[in-house]
Structure formats: C-alpha cells, structure tokens
Design a protein around this motif. Structure first.
Motif, PDB file in Angstrom:
ATOM      1  N   ALA A  59       0.884  -1.375  -0.084  1.00 23.89           N
ATOM      2  CA  ALA A  59       0.067  -0.083  -0.101  1.00 23.89           C
ATOM      3  C   ALA A  59       0.828   1.282  -0.062  1.00 23.89           C
ATOM      4  O   ALA A  59       0.656   2.060  -0.845  1.00 23.89           O
ATOM      5  N   ALA A  60       2.095   1.226   0.832  1.00 27.79           N
ATOM      6  CA  ALA A  60       2.684   2.285   0.744  1.00 27.79           C
ATOM      7  C   ALA A  60       3.375   2.840  -0.326  1.00 27.79           C
ATOM      8  O   ALA A  60       3.626   3.824  -0.902  1.00 27.79           O
ATOM      9  N   LEU A  61       3.931   1.622  -1.142  1.00 27.54           N
ATOM     10  CA  LEU A  61       4.508   1.691  -2.512  1.00 27.54           C
ATOM     11  C   LEU A  61       3.322   2.139  -3.491  1.00 27.54           C
ATOM     12  O   LEU A  61       3.770   2.916  -4.236  1.00 27.54           O
ATOM     13  N   ASN A  62       2.360   1.734  -3.427  1.00 28.75           N
ATOM     14  CA  ASN A  62       1.195   2.319  -4.314  1.00 28.75           C
ATOM     15  C   ASN A  62       0.908   3.698  -4.195  1.00 28.75           C
ATOM     16  O   ASN A  62       0.961   4.593  -5.097  1.00 28.75           O
ATOM     17  N   ILE A  63       0.773   4.148  -2.774  1.00 32.54           N
ATOM     18  CA  ILE A  63       0.436   5.513  -2.556  1.00 32.54           C
ATOM     19  C   ILE A  63       1.583   6.364  -2.985  1.00 32.54           C
ATOM     20  O   ILE A  63       1.433   7.372  -3.789  1.00 32.54           O
ATOM     21  N   THR A  64       2.741   6.126  -2.751  1.00 36.77           N
ATOM     22  CA  THR A  64       4.048   6.483  -3.158  1.00 36.77           C
ATOM     23  C   THR A  64       4.215   6.914  -4.607  1.00 36.77           C
ATOM     24  O   THR A  64       4.434   7.995  -4.983  1.00 36.77           O
ATOM     25  N   HIS A  65       4.003   5.781  -5.458  1.00 35.49           N
ATOM     26  CA  HIS A  65       4.013   5.940  -6.802  1.00 35.49           C
ATOM     27  C   HIS A  65       2.815   6.756  -7.200  1.00 35.49           C
ATOM     28  O   HIS A  65       3.283   7.716  -8.074  1.00 35.49           O
ATOM     29  N   GLU A  66       1.607   6.841  -6.826  1.00 34.42           N
ATOM     30  CA  GLU A  66       0.727   7.761  -7.088  1.00 34.42           C
ATOM     31  C   GLU A  66       1.086   9.043  -6.896  1.00 34.42           C
ATOM     32  O   GLU A  66       0.883  10.039  -7.836  1.00 34.42           O
ATOM     33  N   LEU A  67       1.957   9.504  -5.690  1.00 31.76           N
ATOM     34  CA  LEU A  67       2.052  10.804  -5.389  1.00 31.76           C
ATOM     35  C   LEU A  67       3.374  11.250  -6.459  1.00 31.76           C
ATOM     36  O   LEU A  67       3.271  12.385  -6.829  1.00 31.76           O
ATOM     37  N   LEU A  68       4.181  10.438  -6.809  1.00 35.27           N
ATOM     38  CA  LEU A  68       5.066  10.646  -7.439  1.00 35.27           C
ATOM     39  C   LEU A  68       4.942  11.055  -9.010  1.00 35.27           C
ATOM     40  O   LEU A  68       5.285  11.841  -9.516  1.00 35.27           O
ATOM     41  N   GLU A  69       3.665  10.221  -9.367  1.00 39.01           N
ATOM     42  CA  GLU A  69       3.204  10.411 -10.823  1.00 39.01           C
ATOM     43  C   GLU A  69       2.519  11.865 -10.711  1.00 39.01           C
ATOM     44  O   GLU A  69       2.552  12.524 -11.556  1.00 39.01           O
ATOM     45  N   GLN A  70       1.798  12.091  -9.811  1.00 42.62           N
ATOM     46  CA  GLN A  70       1.256  13.391  -9.713  1.00 42.62           C
ATOM     47  C   GLN A  70       2.236  14.731  -9.637  1.00 42.62           C
ATOM     48  O   GLN A  70       2.086  15.540 -10.325  1.00 42.62           O
ATOM     49  N   ASP A  71       3.285  14.405  -9.091  1.00 41.99           N
ATOM     50  CA  ASP A  71       4.385  15.185  -8.944  1.00 41.99           C
ATOM     51  C   ASP A  71       5.063  15.593 -10.540  1.00 41.99           C
ATOM     52  O   ASP A  71       5.197  16.465 -10.875  1.00 41.99           O
ATOM     53  N   SER A  72       5.191  14.088 -11.087  1.00 37.00           N
ATOM     54  CA  SER A  72       5.831  14.581 -12.605  1.00 37.00           C
ATOM     55  C   SER A  72       4.846  15.056 -13.357  1.00 37.00           C
ATOM     56  O   SER A  72       5.335  15.713 -14.276  1.00 37.00           O
TER      57      SER A  72
END
Length: 97
Positions: A59-72
């Motif tokens: 879950a932490a990896l998925n949430i982090t990925h989503e946040l990084l995608e938003q930032d990108s």
C-alpha cells in the motif's frame, strides 16, 4: 495556531492505533488513515499478498507511486504550459523572456 497535540484513534484493517497529532491536523490524519485502510483492503482482497506487514508495504509503495506520478505530471504540465506560452509570445511578436 496552537501546536498542542491530541491523541487520535484510527482504525486500519480492523486494528486500532492511537496517534498523536496537532488538533488542527486531526481531520487530515483521519482522511489519511481512511485512505490507507482502503488501499490495504484492496490489496488484501486481491488475494495476491498475504500478511499485514506485506500489505502495508505494498500500500505504501502504491500510494508513493501515485504521489510521484502526480508530481511528475505537475512538472510535465508546467513544461507544456511554458512551451505554449513561448509559442504564443512568438506568434504575437512578443520577445521571449
């Protein structure tokens, strides 16, 4: 604004946790816990990951990925808008900054 802490009880995967946070952050903490609970339940329901700790890490990896995608996306969007602005300036005969 006070920084006085309060203890908030959150429930994640049917387990209760007591978390200290400033009173003004209480709603944000509750929303974050609900989001994490939802993500962990989705992963558990998939049947591909077993164990609370592994589910939490996924879950932490998925949430982090989503946040990084938003930032990108924010960076990409900014770049596109700057490029469009420059092209509009050129089309209107304005000098570039």
């Amino acid at each position: 604004m006070s920084q006085e802490s309060t203890t908030v009880e959150v429930k994640i995967l049917d387990k209760e946790y007591l978390v200290a946070c400033p009173e003004e952050e209480r709603d944000a903490l509750t929303r974050a816990a609900k989001h994490l609970d939802k993500k962990m339940r989705e992963i558990r329901a998939s049947g591909k990951v077993f164990g609370t700790e592994r589910i939490a890490v996924m879950a932490a990896l998925n949430i982090t990925h989503e946040l990084l995608e938003q930032d990108s996306m924010s960076g990409a969007t900014k770049s596109i808008l700057e490029s469009m602005d420059s092209k509009l300036d050129n089309a209107l005969g304005k000098p570039s900054e």
